[in-house]
Design a protein around this motif. Structure first.
Motif, PDB file in Angstrom:
ATOM      1  N   GLY A  49      -2.785  23.055  35.163  1.00 17.71           N
ATOM      2  CA  GLY A  49      -1.667  22.216  35.602  1.00 17.71           C
ATOM      3  C   GLY A  49      -0.532  22.982  36.263  1.00 17.71           C
ATOM      4  O   GLY A  49       0.391  22.370  36.803  1.00 17.71           O
ATOM      5  N   HIS A  50      -0.629  24.312  36.231  1.00 14.69           N
ATOM      6  CA  HIS A  50       0.515  25.076  36.717  1.00 14.69           C
ATOM      7  C   HIS A  50       0.786  24.887  38.200  1.00 14.69           C
ATOM      8  O   HIS A  50       1.923  24.913  38.637  1.00 14.69           O
ATOM      9  CB  HIS A  50       0.321  26.569  36.411  1.00 14.69           C
ATOM     10  N   ASN A  51      -0.277  24.726  38.966  1.00 17.23           N
ATOM     11  CA  ASN A  51      -0.084  24.633  40.411  1.00 17.23           C
ATOM     12  C   ASN A  51      -0.488  23.278  40.988  1.00 17.23           C
ATOM     13  O   ASN A  51      -0.838  23.176  42.155  1.00 17.23           O
ATOM     14  CB  ASN A  51      -0.868  25.743  41.104  1.00 17.23           C
TER      15      ASN A  51
ATOM     16  N   GLY B  48       1.995  14.254  25.495  1.00 20.32           N
ATOM     17  CA  GLY B  48       3.165  13.406  25.228  1.00 20.32           C
ATOM     18  C   GLY B  48       4.299  13.622  26.221  1.00 20.32           C
ATOM     19  O   GLY B  48       5.217  12.810  26.295  1.00 20.32           O
ATOM     20  N   ASN B  49       4.209  14.710  27.016  1.00 22.99           N
ATOM     21  CA  ASN B  49       5.261  14.950  28.022  1.00 22.99           C
ATOM     22  C   ASN B  49       5.035  14.165  29.302  1.00 22.99           C
ATOM     23  O   ASN B  49       5.883  14.181  30.191  1.00 22.99           O
ATOM     24  CB  ASN B  49       5.313  16.438  28.391  1.00 22.99           C
ATOM     25  N   LEU B  50       3.879  13.544  29.425  1.00 23.13           N
ATOM     26  CA  LEU B  50       3.559  12.866  30.689  1.00 23.13           C
ATOM     27  C   LEU B  50       4.232  11.493  30.710  1.00 23.13           C
ATOM     28  O   LEU B  50       3.715  10.527  30.154  1.00 23.13           O
ATOM     29  CB  LEU B  50       2.044  12.758  30.867  1.00 23.13           C
TER      30      LEU B  50
ATOM     31  N   SER C  72      -0.373  19.058  31.211  1.00 19.43           N
ATOM     32  CA  SER C  72       0.839  18.240  31.304  1.00 19.43           C
ATOM     33  C   SER C  72       1.899  18.870  32.207  1.00 19.43           C
ATOM     34  O   SER C  72       2.944  18.260  32.423  1.00 19.43           O
ATOM     35  CB  SER C  72       1.411  18.000  29.920  1.00 19.43           C
ATOM     36  N   ASN C  73       1.613  20.066  32.763  1.00 23.90           N
ATOM     37  CA  ASN C  73       2.534  20.563  33.781  1.00 23.90           C
ATOM     38  C   ASN C  73       2.366  19.777  35.083  1.00 23.90           C
ATOM     39  O   ASN C  73       3.229  19.829  35.950  1.00 23.90           O
ATOM     40  CB  ASN C  73       2.319  22.063  34.029  1.00 23.90           C
ATOM     41  N   SER C  74       1.273  19.053  35.198  1.00 20.50           N
ATOM     42  CA  SER C  74       1.137  18.122  36.334  1.00 20.50           C
ATOM     43  C   SER C  74       1.859  16.849  35.915  1.00 20.50           C
ATOM     44  O   SER C  74       1.257  15.884  35.442  1.00 20.50           O
ATOM     45  CB  SER C  74      -0.332  17.821  36.612  1.00 20.50           C
TER      46      SER C  74
HETATM   47  C1  LIG Z   1       4.517  24.086  31.836  1.00 19.64           C
HETATM   48  O1  LIG Z   1       5.191  23.183  30.970  1.00 19.64           O
HETATM   49  C2  LIG Z   1       5.769  23.785  29.837  1.00 19.64           C
HETATM   50  C3  LIG Z   1       6.285  22.725  28.925  1.00 19.64           C
HETATM   51  O2  LIG Z   1       6.875  21.696  29.633  1.00 19.64           O
HETATM   52  C4  LIG Z   1       6.869  24.749  30.292  1.00 19.64           C
HETATM   53  O3  LIG Z   1       7.465  25.373  29.180  1.00 19.64           O
HETATM   54  C5  LIG Z   1       6.231  25.771  31.199  1.00 19.64           C
HETATM   55  O4  LIG Z   1       7.235  26.635  31.709  1.00 19.64           O
HETATM   56  C6  LIG Z   1       5.468  25.113  32.357  1.00 19.64           C
HETATM   57  N1  LIG Z   1       4.722  26.126  33.067  1.00 19.64           N
HETATM   58  C7  LIG Z   1       4.720  26.217  34.367  1.00 19.64           C
HETATM   59  C8  LIG Z   1       3.941  27.339  34.924  1.00 19.64           C
HETATM   60  O5  LIG Z   1       5.318  25.419  35.061  1.00 19.64           O
END
Ligand SMILES: *[C@@H]1O[C@H](CO)[C@@H](O)[C@H](O)[C@H]1NC(C)=O
Ligand SMILES: *[C@@H]1O[C@H](CO)[C@@H](O)[C@H](O)[C@H]1NC(C)=O
Length: 988
Positions: free
Chosen positions: A257-259, A306-308, A282-284
């Motif tokens: 989900g990072h990118n 749960g963050n979505l 959930s980073n998406s």
């Molecule tokens: C992904 O999400 C988490 C929790 O919301 C956050 O702490 C983290 O920095 C995010 N990672 C990236 C690479 O965006």
């Protein structure tokens, strides 16, 4: 000198070449026009593309001016049938060519690659066959290439990579094979890539990761294997990833989900993916739908879901997912209560092993479906479940839940489906189930529920399925249960129910499955049960029923399985049961029956064990372990005499009953005229010519709904806001008058929900009109062939069932059979609720008692007409059955029998015949089932059985065709099968 003359000639050459260009472009388009064999809008082109007008004024043609060269050609959605002339390659200024939604067929002409400026080529939804010519891949300006929904085959060549400007490539729903070429990685501008529903195999090439502008990728329903290239998860523009129904394996990368900040849809269900669902999913943050069901995913369900905040649908069923701490609360559910938009949560069939936390009551009010079946849940159902006041469906089947059904469920007033079967729930059935106004599926089988079935159950009129089997219910059967008029399935088997089976079942008419076996019922089998003519599976086995098997069971014409075994039934097996055409299982073993086992109809195929252990059954057939009937000779002799006597008696009876019948009809008619009901008054109300003229705006074009050979139909608006259709008959043609009288007569006599009703008539010597119910949704023809109108598979089945019921009524429900004679899509009208009605009784025939066929002059519509009607003018109900079969074929192929594709050897029927049963996908209406569609195979099977039915309706010999009773039953069965498939849970 040379230069001088060149200068001199140059303007001439230019002038000559411009005018040549126009003529040549004109002749190209005229060539295209001449290729068009037919189509609904064929006549539009025929008129509009006139040689006397400039091509730039032609419909669908766009020119750049000056100079007047064709830059765009759009003749989409015209139902045109044609091959493409190679000459099209002459339109050298063409930038955009749109032929979508037609029926162009044959190979794609190589010469199209002579269009160097072409930027958009749209061939969506035609019938092109063969390969895409390699030269196409030299069209370096191409930005949009849409060839989806054709019959193209072969590999997708490496040269695809030459289309360096391509932004959209839609190639789904074809027969492309081989693997996805690595050359695809060179399409740096590509935004949309769809290749679903082909026969592609092998891995998804790594090169796909270089498509840095990709927004949507759809590769579903192929045979792709291997892992999803990791690099794909770095394409930050991706919004949609859809690769369902392949053999993809490997894991989802932990950083997935990072990118992918733009990802909205992640659909990977029905693959072989393993490993954990990464927390990073959930980073998406824009994820809307996540469907990962039916893979081999393991580990726990990430709390990060749960963050979505936009999550709408989460399907994770059928994996190996577990709970963080076995046998403790399912904390992931608590996390998901933070998703304010979650509507659909399905995690069934995972070895979760845990308890439902009280926080389950905190789900947002948007939650509609919550399925956690087959997850080894333990403990009780928390009272807090009652806080889910907007939930429609709760499924906790097949767990180890104990305790009582919480009384708080009374708060769940929107509940339509409640499935708690296969648990250890105990206590009585809660009364407050009766107060749920929308409850349609109640499944509480195989639990430890005890006590009575509450009498109030009859109030839950929304019920369709009631399963209370294998419990400890011990009351009598509340009679109110038989008043559930929409109930389809009733399973009360394996309880301790006692007492009588009610006679009072007149309301329960649509039921297809009733199982009352393994109880303690002691009465006789009520005669009234015979009226349940939709019932397919019926079991009364293992009770203490007495008396004889009622004759009336022979009227349950849909029965497939009848189990009366292990009771105390006596007397003979009624011969009427030989009428049950569809019966494939019949068990009367362990009773006290005697007499001869019927040997006709389905009885020819039953095994002897189904008759075992009775008092005196014998068989004319050679069954082991069942006595052979003795005195066979004598009996035969007796039977002959019996037949003679019976036929004489029947004859006499017939004569009597006929006169009784005509007497009662006459009497009834007299009564009716003595005491007309308000309805009748309305029907008899006459309208004047002036009134109709006013209501139709002087029979204006604007109010014209349609016209046929003998009449035109107008929309009439009356002051009180009521609409009717007025059918005005053309009295110049002799048939118009006859047609009016016939239709008047027919429609005044016939009443059925699927026939158009006559409201009134207006008749004087030079004007004849009928006022009919107005069908605001037009005709089936409109729905099949007009732009923007579409009927889904259920709607088509429903309309065809409506038509079949009307025909069944006409053929079998009237004193004399009525033959419609002109069944076709334009004569099937749809009312505001999309219920089908047959209309146009202009050439209807009435068959007298003695003649089952009449000879007549042919007026019916070609293509729908039975061969014997066309050749010899012989009319019987089998003619309608034939037309109905053609109508079925047309409804599901969206091809008219008069389509120019047919002619000579090939007809709609022989075309379908050639494709059955394995190539149905090539003939079914391609708009009906799409790529990525749920239950594609099941729907195909359903359509395949419909085509098989249509085949049986259209056999050459009229006497071998089915009758409408069987057609209707068969179609209803197909419908049930598809309902039970579509009712399952795959889709969001
Ligand atoms: C992904 O999400 C988490 C929790 O919301 C956050 O702490 C983290 O920095 C995010 N990672 C990236 C690479 O965006
Ligand atoms: C939720 O359900 C519990 C248990 O029935 C109840 O005590 C509580 O008041 C309910 N909460 C809301 C907001 O209705």
């Amino acid at each position: 000198m040379a230069i001088a003359s060149w200068l001199f000639l140059a303007p001439l050459i230019m002038c000559w070449s411009t005018s040549f260009a126009i003529t040549s472009e004109q002749s190209t388009l005229l060539a295209l026009k001449s290729h068009i064999i037919k189509g609904n809008s064929h006549h539009i082109l025929a008129q509009n593309w006139s040689e006397t007008a400039s091509i730039c004024t032609w419909m669908g043609v766009t020119c750049a001016s000056p100079p007047d060269r064709v830059t765009a050609l759009n003749i989409s959605n015209m139902e045109l049938t044609a091959t493409l002339p190679s000459l099209l390659g002459n339109l050298s200024s063409l930038v955009s060519l749109d032929l979508s939604n037609n029926n162009f067929y044959g190979d794609l002409p190589e010469d199209l690659s002579n269009l160097p400026r072409l930027r958009a080529l749209n061939l969506y939804n035609n019938s092109f066959t063969g390969f895409i010519p390699l030269s196409f891949f030299n069209l370096s300006n191409l930005q949009t290439l849409i060839v989806a929904s054709n019959l193209l085959r072969g590999n997708i060549p490496q040269q695809i990579g030459n289309l360096s400007n391509l932004k959209e490539f839609y190639g789904g729903v074809n027969r492309f094979s081989g693997s996805i070429p690595t050359g695809i990685g060179r399409l740096r501008m590509l935004q949309y890539l769809y290749l679903g529903s082909n026969m592609l195999q092998g891995p998804i090439p790594e090169e796909i990761s270089t498509l840095e502008n990709l927004q949507e990728i759809g590769l579903s329903n192929n045979s792709l294997s291997g892992p999803i290239p990791v690099g794909m998860f770095n394409i930050s523009t991706l919004r949609i990833i859809s690769m369902i129904m392949n053999n993809l394996s490997g894991t989802l990368p932990s950083t997935m989900g990072h990118n992918l900040p733009n990802l909205e849809y992640l659909s990977l269900y029905m693959n072989n993916l393993s490993g954990r669902i990464p927390d990073s999913i959930s980073n998406s943050t824009k994820l809307f739908q996540i469907t990962l069901q039916r893979n081999k995913l393991s580990g726990s369900i990430p709390h990060s879901l749960g963050n979505l905040k936009l999550l709408d649908c989460l399907h994770l069923f059928g994996n190996q997912l577990t709970n963080d701490a076995p046998d403790q609360d399912l904390t992931f559910l608590t996390s998901l209560t933070n998703c304010p938009k979650l509507r659909d949560l399905i995690v069934s069939y995972n070895p979760l092993r845990g308890r439902l936390p009280p926080s389950i009551g905190n789900f947002s009010t948007s939650l509609r479906r919550l399925y956690i079946s087959g997850c080894m849940l333990i403990g009780e159902i928390p009272d807090h479940i009652g806080n889910l006041t907007d939930l429609n469906n709760l499924d906790l089947t097949d767990n180890d839940l104990s305790g009582f059904v919480p009384t708080t469920i009374r708060g769940m007033l929107r509940l339509q489906g409640l499935s708690l079967s296969k648990n250890k729930l105990q206590g009585p059935l809660p009364d407050n189930l009766c107060d749920m106004p929308e409850l349609s599926h109640l499944k509480l089988g195989q639990t430890l529920i005890s006590g009575p079935i509450p009498n109030c159950i009859g109030n839950v009129t929304s019920l369709r399925m009631l399963h209370l089997n294998s419990n400890r219910l011990n009351s009598t059967l509340p009679w109110s249960i038989w008043s559930l008029k929409d109930l389809l399935e009733l399973d009360l088997s394996s309880n301790s129910l006692i007492g009588n089976l009610s006679q009072q079942i007149e309301d329960m008419k649509v039921a297809t499955y009733i199982n009352l076996s393994k109880n303690g019922f002691t009465s006789t089998i009520p005669d009234a049960y015979g009226s349940m003519n939709n019932l397919m599976i019926f079991s009364l086995a293992s009770n203490e029923l007495q008396g004889s098997i009622p004759q009336s069971l022979g009227k349950m014409i849909s029965l497939v399985s009848l189990d009366l075994s292990d009771n105390a039934l006596s007397g003979e097996i009624p011969r009427a049961l030989e009428n049950l055409q569809f019966l494939t299982y019949f068990n009367v073993s362990f009773n006290k029956l005697c007499g001869e086992i019927p040997s006709g109809g389905p009885f020819k195929n039953f095994s002897y064990s189904l008759f075992a252990s009775n008092e005196g059954l014998c068989s004319a057939l050679d069954f082991p372990c069942v006595d052979r009937c003795k005195n066979k000779k004598k009996k035969n002799g007796r039977r002959i005499r019996f037949v003679v006597i019976v036929s004489v008696t029947v004859g006499a009876l017939l004569i009597t009953s006929f006169s009784v019948l005509s007497w009662t009809t006459r009497r009834r008619r007299r009564r009716a005229s003595e005491l007309p009901s308000s309805h009748d008054i309305k029907v008899m109300e006459r309208f004047s010519y002036q009134e109709l003229k006013q209501a139709t705006d002087d029979f204006s074009e604007g109010n014209l709904l349609g016209s046929g050979s003998f009449a035109s139909v107008y929309l009439a608006n009356f002051d009180d806001g009521i609409h009717f259709a007025v059918k005005v008959f053309d009295l110049v043609r002799e048939y118009g008058c006859r047609s009016f009288e016939r239709e008047c007569y027919m429609l005044s006599k016939l009443r059925h929900r699927n026939l158009t009703k006559v409201i009134s008539a207006c008749s004087n010597h030079d004007f004849k009109a009928l006022l009919l119910e107005y069908m605001q949704n037009g005709s089936l023809e409109d729905w099949l062939y007009c732009d923007g109108l579409f009927l889904d598979i259920m709607q088509r089945i429903n309309v065809m069932i409506d038509v079949a019921s009307a025909l069944e009524y006409l053929h079998h429900g009237c004193v004399k059979p009525v033959i419609h004679c002109d069944l076709k899509p334009s004569n099937v009208l749809l009312d505001k609720d999309m219920v089908g009605h047959i209309t146009d009784f202009g050439i209807t025939k009435l068959l007298g008692e003695e003649d089952s066929v009449v000879h007549t002059q042919t007026l019916a519509t070609l293509g729908y007409m039975a061969p014997e009607y066309g050749n010899e003018g012989v009319v019987s109900s089998a003619c309608d059955v034939y037309s109905y079969g053609i109508l079925l074929m047309e409804t599901f192929t969206r091809k008219q029998p008069t389509d120019d594709m047919f002619g000579g050897e090939l007809s709609l029927r022989s075309w379908i015949d050639a494709m059955l049963p394995n190539a149905v996908n090539q003939i079914v209406d391609s708009t009906l089932m799409r790529e990525e569609e749920e239950h594609y195979t099941e729907k195909m099977q359903c359509v395949s059985s419909i085509f098989a039915l249509a085949m049986a309706c259209t056999v050459q010999s009229p006497k071998d065709r089915m009758n409408m009773k069987y057609v209707l039953t068969a179609l209803e069965k197909i419908k049930l099968r598809i309902i039970s498939t579509l009712g399952s849970i795959e889709g969001c």
